[in-house]
Each structure stands twice: as C-alpha cells, then as structure tokens.
Design an enzyme around this catalytic site. Structure first.
Site, PDB file in Angstrom:
ATOM      1  N   TYR A  97     -12.293   4.158  -2.530  1.00  0.00           N
ATOM      2  CA  TYR A  97     -11.873   4.955  -1.462  1.00  0.00           C
ATOM      3  C   TYR A  97     -12.845   6.226  -1.309  1.00  0.00           C
ATOM      4  CZ  TYR A  97      -6.985   3.620  -0.730  1.00  0.00           C
ATOM      5  OH  TYR A  97      -6.022   2.746  -0.295  1.00  0.00           O
ATOM      6  N   HIS A 122      10.013 -29.886  -0.993  1.00  0.00           N
ATOM      7  CA  HIS A 122      10.754 -30.234  -2.305  1.00  0.00           C
ATOM      8  C   HIS A 122       9.970 -30.513  -3.489  1.00  0.00           C
ATOM      9  CE1 HIS A 122      14.452 -31.159  -4.484  1.00  0.00           C
ATOM     10  NE2 HIS A 122      13.786 -32.533  -4.768  1.00  0.00           N
ATOM     11  N   GLY A 128      17.753   4.259  -7.336  1.00  0.00           N
ATOM     12  CA  GLY A 128      17.177   3.509  -6.259  1.00  0.00           C
ATOM     13  C   GLY A 128      15.815   2.544  -6.656  1.00  0.00           C
ATOM     14  N   CYS A 147      -0.016   5.488  -3.766  1.00  0.00           N
ATOM     15  CA  CYS A 147       0.052   4.178  -3.950  1.00  0.00           C
ATOM     16  C   CYS A 147      -0.918   3.456  -4.927  1.00  0.00           C
ATOM     17  CB  CYS A 147      -0.241   3.461  -2.611  1.00  0.00           C
ATOM     18  SG  CYS A 147      -0.253   1.622  -2.556  1.00  0.00           S
ATOM     19  N   ALA A 193      -5.592  21.940   1.057  1.00  0.00           N
ATOM     20  CA  ALA A 193      -5.933  22.388   2.389  1.00  0.00           C
ATOM     21  C   ALA A 193      -4.317  22.847   2.762  1.00  0.00           C
ATOM     22  CB  ALA A 193      -6.218  21.359   3.129  1.00  0.00           C
ATOM     23  N   LYS A 244       1.971   0.509 -10.887  1.00  0.00           N
ATOM     24  CA  LYS A 244       3.035  -0.009 -11.180  1.00  0.00           C
ATOM     25  C   LYS A 244       3.197  -1.391 -11.207  1.00  0.00           C
ATOM     26  CE  LYS A 244       5.785  -0.906  -7.692  1.00  0.00           C
ATOM     27  NZ  LYS A 244       6.804  -0.471  -6.453  1.00  0.00           N
ATOM     28  N   LYS A 245       2.643  -2.220 -10.278  1.00  0.00           N
ATOM     29  CA  LYS A 245       2.440  -3.605 -10.255  1.00  0.00           C
ATOM     30  C   LYS A 245       1.741  -4.033 -11.328  1.00  0.00           C
ATOM     31  CE  LYS A 245       3.664  -7.373  -7.967  1.00  0.00           C
ATOM     32  NZ  LYS A 245       2.847  -7.815  -6.604  1.00  0.00           N
ATOM     33  N   ALA A 263       9.362  -5.071  -0.621  1.00  0.00           N
ATOM     34  CA  ALA A 263       9.856  -5.921  -1.739  1.00  0.00           C
ATOM     35  C   ALA A 263      10.205  -4.798  -2.898  1.00  0.00           C
ATOM     36  CB  ALA A 263       8.714  -6.765  -2.110  1.00  0.00           C
ATOM     37  N   ASP A 303       4.413   9.167   4.397  1.00  0.00           N
ATOM     38  CA  ASP A 303       5.714   9.527   3.655  1.00  0.00           C
ATOM     39  C   ASP A 303       5.966  10.700   3.939  1.00  0.00           C
ATOM     40  OD1 ASP A 303       5.394   6.970   2.519  1.00  0.00           O
ATOM     41  OD2 ASP A 303       5.595   7.663   0.412  1.00  0.00           O
TER      42      ASP A 303
END
Length: 457
Positions: free
Chosen positions: A98, A438, A176, A42, A114, A50-51, A340, A302
């Site tokens: 991270y 509206h 996809g 990700c 590993a 990607k975003k 999304a 995943d």
C-alpha cells in the site's frame, strides 16, 4: 485561491488509497494522511488477518476427513506462536504494498492523524495545516463496545489479532457477522467458545432461514451459542474474567470479546464543526456522488455507513474520482451487492432476504421461495454432519431471481459467480436452462423446480 493540494485524503484504507492513486493518475496533486497503518481495517485488522485465521481454523476438520478417506493423518494442538508471527509478517508485506502504491503514484503520505479545520484545511497531529481544493474522508469504522461494568477488560476484533497467546476459553458477545465468524474461528483453533446474543437469532438483517441453519451448525460443532443472553458485568479475578449474565448466572472465561458492531470513525474530526451533516451513529451523510453538505468535502467507505464492504469502498472511491476529477458525474450502484460471511459453514448472499420479500410482494406481487437442504458428499462420507442450504427468491410474474442465499463450504466463492446472473436480472428459467455440473453441490442451484412456498400469494 491557491491550495497546497488538489485532493487531501484522510484515511489509508482501501477506499482512500484507491481514490488517491487514481486521482493522482489523472494529474491531480494528492496527499493522504493515515494515523495508524496503511491498508486500513480490511488489510490490517479485518478481512485479511481474519481470512488467514479462517483458513487456519479449518485444517482440523480436513485432517479428520483425510483419515476417513484412508490417509494416515493426525493433527496436534494449534500453535498460535507459529501462526501469529507469520500472519503479522504477511500484514507487514501488504502494508508495504500500500505504501509503495502511494509512492509510485506520487501521492504524498503523512503518518499522522488529520482533523478538519475548515472546508479546505486539515490540521495534522504534527501541528501542520494543509490546504486542499477537495477533502475526502475515508476513515472507516471502529468497534463499538457497550457501556458495561468491567468492559475495560475485554477485547474487540481489533485486538484479537494482537493477543500474545490464545485463550483456553472465550466469551464472544454479539450476533452479527463479526461475532459469529470469530466464534467459529476460535472454536476451530481449539478454544472453548461461548457466544451471547441478546436477540432471538444471530445474523440479524440477513436471511433468517439461512441464519438459523448456520446457528444450528455452530451448535452442533460444539459452540455454546446462547440466544437471548447478554452481559450484566465483568470482574477480573485470579481465575480469569468472571462474567455475570443478565439472568444472574456467572461463568469464568480467559477472555471476553465484544463483537457488537462498528460505528463510523468520525469522533473528534471536526466534521460537524465545519458544517458536515452527520447521522445518528456519527456517519457522514452524503449524496449519491459521495458529496457531503460542505461542497468541497466528500466521504467514501464505512465512514458513510452505506454498505460496509471493502469492494464497495473501492468503487465509491473510483466513482468519486470520476465525478470530481474526470468531469463524469458517477453515482455508486449499491444494488444487489453480493457478500460473504465466513462462519463454518460459510454464508454467501445477494439480493432480497425472505423477510424483505414480504414488503416486496406487497407492492410488486407474489415471490416464490425455492429451498433445498442436503448433506455434503465430501464431509458426509467422512461422517461429519455438514448440511448444505440454498435458497432462491423469484418474482412470480416477472420470473426474475431477486435473491440467492447459500450456506455451504466455499459459499463465498460461489456467491461471487451467482451474483453475476442475479445482477443481470436473470430469470428462474435462465437458471433452469443451465445444465447442472454433476456431482457438485452447486448443481442444486439449477435443479430446484418447485417452490417450497409463496410469499404474498
């Protein structure tokens, strides 16, 4: 028996890091190994880069719209050499975060591959054996490329972020969400895009009516979307990559990207050898608590091929810690997960598709289908054809909203909010009682009064 660690996590992606951090906070002695870069698919080669490319690819349309609204605005060609280093600097920054998360939570990190030696032992690529009371596999997935002659000349979604220069033309193979997103991204960056998909409609498994709307929009924007098409062979020539399609036609592209899905990253890990049951695609088979057939080994994300989304992996990691380290058995709720697809226009979806509603209606009774399609005000004023499509599926007797599908700019943001009432079991009348805001596109969600048709009625 004494172990080196209470928990050893294999994989430094979102699910693995979250599980490691939270388990350590509960007092467990934790280590984690990652063979590539911390952050996982990700952060390093998926959602985040990607975003950023999605954002970059949209500015040309914004400048066009600005001109139509009276602004003196112009845009030249997209400069990959400007964007690329800034994107990678951002990925470096996030990887650092991270690493700091692990360090600040006393998780020992190993930059090594590993593999599992036995039920309580992992072997690092450094040659070191480490024992742990529990092992958590969170290695994610890897792109799948079909066995096609010349496939060695192609790239996947892993490598598209690493290109030294942007191609002038590209063939994207697959239908996809990865293939369709990158077809839109590359087109928005000024690349001539052709997309092959061997099926009859892209985004198989998603709501077909919504997918059809997206396909039509992609073609109207200038993407050469060819359905029922596939690659027979690829030959590298001085002019580029010569692609022969299965219908015998040939065309030359600067680059070919395969976006034909991902498979769980379990190859060569020793899982089957120690008794962990794997599925047909190599996925780790787990129970509702993410436990494998070997009681000391668990898996999340995943690599289990349940719902392959980052937030789901994080929730699975949290549930694992609740179950194993907090004595609070916690299954993961995989029902009504919103998601999304960042095509142009975006696609937000949660709940039943219209195709799935056929089976639902056979056992639960009729399903009402509400749809609306209209031209978006902002882009319509600017002369762009940018139609919005919305669909709600409703249990005719219980009145519960079973599914919500949105194709529009900002659909990813809106489906997060729409996913809440759908998850709560809101009825169509709950939607109807909510006053419209509206003028917005989203107001149509609460103004659809008459079903377009009924399934099973």
């Amino acid at each position: 028996m004494s172990f080196d660690y209470d928990l050893f996590v294999i994989g430094g992606g979102s699910g693995g890091v979250r599980a490691a951090r939270v388990a350590s906070a509960e007092g467990a002695k934790v280590a984690l190994a990652e063979e590539y870069r911390m952050g996982g698919t990700c952060v390093i080669r998926g959602c985040v880069p990607k975003k950023l490319m999605v954002f970059a690819s949209g500015y040309k349309d914004l400048v066009h719209d600005a001109q139509a609204y009276g602004w003196e605005a112009s845009v030249g060609d997209f400069d990959w050499d400007v964007f690329r280093p800034k994107m990678h600097a951002e990925l470096d920054r996030l990887e650092g975060i991270y690493r700091n998360i692990l360090k600040s939570n006393n998780v020992e990190a190993f930059d090594a591959r590993a593999e599992i030696k036995d039920a309580h032992t992992v072997t690092l690529s450094t040659g070191q054996d480490i024992t742990a009371k529990h092992i958590l596999v969170a290695t994610g997935g890897t792109p799948f490329t079909p066995d096609v002659e010349g496939a060695e000349h192609t790239i996947t979604s892993n490598e598209i972020f690493l290109q030294e220069k942007l191609p002038g033309s590209i063939l994207i193979v697959g239908g996809g969400f990865i293939a369709s997103e990158f077809a839109c991204i590359m087109h928005g960056l000024g690349v001539k895009v052709t997309q092959f998909y061997r099926g009859e409609m892209i985004l198989r498994g998603f709501d077909k009516g919504s997918a059809t709307h997206i396909a039509d929009a992609m073609k109207s924007r200038g993407i050469d979307l060819q359905l029922g098409a596939d690659v027979a062979k690829i030959v590298k020539t001085d002019a580029g990559l010569e692609v022969t399609a299965k219908d015998g036609s040939t065309q030359v592209f600067d680059a070919v990207m395969y976006g034909t899905g991902r498979v769980p990253a379990t190859k060569g890990m020793g899982l089957a050898e120690v008794g962990v049951n794997l599925g047909r695609k190599g996925e780790v088979l787990v129970d509702a608590y993410s436990q494998t057939s070997v009681p000391s080994i668990y898996a999340v994300g995943d690599v289990t091929d349940r719902i392959n989304l980052t937030p789901v992996a994080i929730r699975e990691g949290m549930a694992f810690v609740e179950t194993v380290f907090k004595a609070n058995p916690t299954p993961v709720d995989h029902e009504l997960v919103p998601s999304a697809v960042f095509t142009q226009p975006e696609f937000g979806t949660t709940g039943l598709t219209e195709e799935e509603a056929v089976d639902y209606a056979a056992t639960h009774g009729p399903v009402e289908v509400y749809t609306t399609a209209f031209k978006a005000m902002q882009s319509g004023f600017a002369g762009r054809e940018n139609k919005v499509f919305m669909k709600l599926l409703v249990d005719q007797h219980k009145r519960t909203v079973l599914g919500c599908h949105l194709v529009m700019d900002g659909a990813g943001e809106l489906i997060q909010l729409a996913g809440i009432p759908v998850k709560m079991g809101a009825t169509k009348e709950d939607f109807d009682r909510t006053c419209a805001v509206h003028p917005t596109m989203a107001e149509e969600l609460v103004t659809m009064k008459t079903p377009s048709h009924v399934i099973g009625g």
